[in-house]
Design an enzyme around this catalytic site. Sequence first.
Site, PDB file in Angstrom:
ATOM      1  CG  ASP A   1       8.819   0.057  -9.462  1.00 29.23           C
ATOM      2  OD1 ASP A   1       7.990   0.463  -8.630  1.00 29.23           O
ATOM      3  OD2 ASP A   1       9.631  -0.854  -9.220  1.00 29.23           O
TER       4      ASP A   1
ATOM      5  CG  ASP B   1      10.677   0.340  -3.430  1.00 27.37           C
ATOM      6  OD1 ASP B   1      11.538   1.003  -2.857  1.00 27.37           O
ATOM      7  OD2 ASP B   1       9.464   0.407  -3.156  1.00 27.37           O
TER       8      ASP B   1
HETATM    9  C1  G6P Z   1       6.829  -1.148  -3.775  1.00 25.85           C
HETATM   10  C2  G6P Z   1       7.586  -2.425  -3.493  1.00 25.85           C
HETATM   11  C3  G6P Z   1       6.743  -3.370  -2.678  1.00 25.85           C
HETATM   12  C4  G6P Z   1       6.217  -2.682  -1.434  1.00 25.85           C
HETATM   13  C5  G6P Z   1       5.379  -1.476  -1.832  1.00 25.85           C
HETATM   14  C6  G6P Z   1       4.869  -0.705  -0.635  1.00 25.85           C
HETATM   15  O1  G6P Z   1       5.882  -1.385  -4.757  1.00 25.85           O
HETATM   16  O2  G6P Z   1       7.954  -3.066  -4.698  1.00 25.85           O
HETATM   17  O3  G6P Z   1       7.553  -4.472  -2.329  1.00 25.85           O
HETATM   18  O4  G6P Z   1       5.443  -3.565  -0.644  1.00 25.85           O
HETATM   19  O5  G6P Z   1       6.189  -0.607  -2.612  1.00 25.85           O
HETATM   20  O6  G6P Z   1       5.970  -0.111   0.001  1.00 25.85           O
HETATM   21  P1  G6P Z   1       5.935   0.666   1.368  1.00 25.85           P
HETATM   22  O7  G6P Z   1       7.261   1.408   1.378  1.00 25.85           O
HETATM   23  O8  G6P Z   1       4.761   1.607   1.323  1.00 25.85           O
HETATM   24  O9  G6P Z   1       5.812  -0.322   2.452  1.00 25.85           O
HETATM   25 MG    MG Z   2       9.764  -2.441  -8.001  1.00 26.80          MG
END
Ligand code: G6P
Ligand code: MG
Length: 213
Positions: free
Chosen positions: A10, A12
């Site tokens: 993953d 973030d």
């Molecule tokens: C990751 C993060 C989420 C976020 C998602 C979409 O999975 O953990 O917190 O909402 O990505 O991210 P984005 O950058 O497309 O808004």
């Molecule tokens: Mg994450």
Amino acid sequence: MEKYQGIIFDLDGVICHTDRYHYLAWKALADRLGICFNEKINNRLRGVSRMESLEIILSNSGQIYTDTEKDKLANEKNENYRRSLAQMTPENLSPEVKGTLDFLRKSGCRLAIGSSSKNAGFILERIGLNGYFDAVVDGNQISHAKPDPEVFRCAARRLGLAPENCLVVEDALVGIEAAVRAGCDAAGMGDARKSSLAKYHLAAFSELKEVCG
Ligand code: G6P
Ligand code: MG
């Protein structure tokens, strides 16, 4: 010790601390709208798509928003979030994470990103990892966000590997669930360290050297 042929990360909250920027940008939006939002609610947004995250936040508002209003709110959050991302440099990639990735690669593992984010390409570029991974699957290429297994099945396929030969590294509970549903083993860190579905519970990213080395 298991020998995995592939490791799917993953992004973030695992490779870099953009989870903090997500929190701050959602918090700014929630504060402006007068909606209660805190770290505990934020943990429910980990791994969840942008629009589903917004729905979770708005569910505490007691108000109904139209689809057009929701699109505007999601854009406002994303613009704020991207201003933080634009400040990032390769210094935001910790030596521990980079050293561990290099170690895993040298020991013969194929490495991929499996993220729900539509900003993944921009983040990898900012932290100097553009082109580093053997495969990158992100929110632009999938139809179903975690806990659906699509992102990890797709990442394993792009690596040319069976899911059971891959380990997924995640900080989101929905991400661990997605990994297990895809047929991968899972290592949880941060908020997902407590997951009973995870095979490994990492206190530090560098512990992957012992799990996979
Ligand atoms: C990751 C993060 C989420 C976020 C998602 C979409 O999975 O953990 O917190 O909402 O990505 O991210 P984005 O950058 O497309 O808004
Ligand atoms: Mg994450």
